[in-house]
Design a protein around this motif. Structure first.
Motif, PDB file in Angstrom:
ATOM      1  N   ASP A  81     -10.280   2.013  -0.995  1.00 29.37           N
ATOM      2  CA  ASP A  81     -10.003   2.459  -2.362  1.00 29.37           C
ATOM      3  C   ASP A  81     -11.227   2.512  -3.255  1.00 29.37           C
ATOM      4  O   ASP A  81     -11.109   2.866  -4.436  1.00 29.37           O
ATOM      5  CB  ASP A  81      -8.965   1.537  -3.015  1.00 29.37           C
ATOM      6  CG  ASP A  81      -7.671   1.477  -2.231  1.00 29.37           C
ATOM      7  OD1 ASP A  81      -7.336   2.473  -1.564  1.00 29.37           O
ATOM      8  OD2 ASP A  81      -6.992   0.430  -2.287  1.00 29.37           O
ATOM      9  N   THR A  88      -7.816  -5.166  -6.622  1.00 31.73           N
ATOM     10  CA  THR A  88      -6.473  -5.172  -6.037  1.00 31.73           C
ATOM     11  C   THR A  88      -6.396  -5.732  -4.630  1.00 31.73           C
ATOM     12  O   THR A  88      -5.328  -6.175  -4.207  1.00 31.73           O
ATOM     13  CB  THR A  88      -5.907  -3.738  -6.008  1.00 31.73           C
ATOM     14  OG1 THR A  88      -6.756  -2.924  -5.185  1.00 31.73           O
ATOM     15  CG2 THR A  88      -5.812  -3.155  -7.397  1.00 31.73           C
ATOM     16  N   LYS A  92      -3.254  -7.907  -2.927  1.00 29.28           N
ATOM     17  CA  LYS A  92      -2.457  -7.100  -2.003  1.00 29.28           C
ATOM     18  C   LYS A  92      -2.369  -7.763  -0.626  1.00 29.28           C
ATOM     19  O   LYS A  92      -1.310  -7.798  -0.006  1.00 29.28           O
ATOM     20  CB  LYS A  92      -3.058  -5.708  -1.872  1.00 29.28           C
ATOM     21  CG  LYS A  92      -2.159  -4.723  -1.165  1.00 29.28           C
ATOM     22  CD  LYS A  92      -2.828  -3.373  -0.952  1.00 29.28           C
ATOM     23  CE  LYS A  92      -3.160  -2.693  -2.244  1.00 29.28           C
ATOM     24  NZ  LYS A  92      -3.730  -1.344  -2.042  1.00 29.28           N
TER      25      LYS A  92
END
Length: 117
Positions: A81, A88, A92
């Protein structure tokens, strides 16, 4: 042999924590935080994964393993990403463990009676 290795490694991590509680003025919360940060640092440097490969769940289950899991998640999310993965990836990768902690804490609160010490 696998179980013995896991037991001895996990036990050594726990003994280290107990020694820190007994022999230092550090509070358990600070020791817990230190173990998570150590897991993140060792995971980021690539030093914790060989320990997990050697000891299996004996190294993955203690709280330092949680830090390693978060570092691994950030590394993977950063690759997939980009810069957003820094924010994140850790959550996650550890979402199942965090959710389980919340659910079991709620169950314990519902089924137990609080009292003053």
């Amino acid at each position: 042999m696998q179980f013995l290795t896991a037991f001895l490694t996990g036990g050594a991590i726990c003994v280290l924590g107990q020694l820190l509680i007994d022999k230092t003025a550090l509070t358990p919360a600070r020791i817990l935080t230190a173990f998570v940060v150590a897991g993140v640092a060792l995971g980021a440097l690539g030093l914790y994964q060989p320990l997990v490969a050697f000891a299996g769940e004996g190294a993955a289950v203690p709280i330092a393993g949680f830090g390693n899991l978060m570092a691994q998640g950030v590394r993977d999310a950063l690759r997939e990403d980009g810069a957003l993965g820094i924010l994140t990836g850790g959550v996650k990768s550890a979402a199942a463990g965090i959710a389980a902690a919340i659910v079991f804490s709620l169950c314990a609160a519902l089924f137990s009676k609080s009292r003053d010490k």
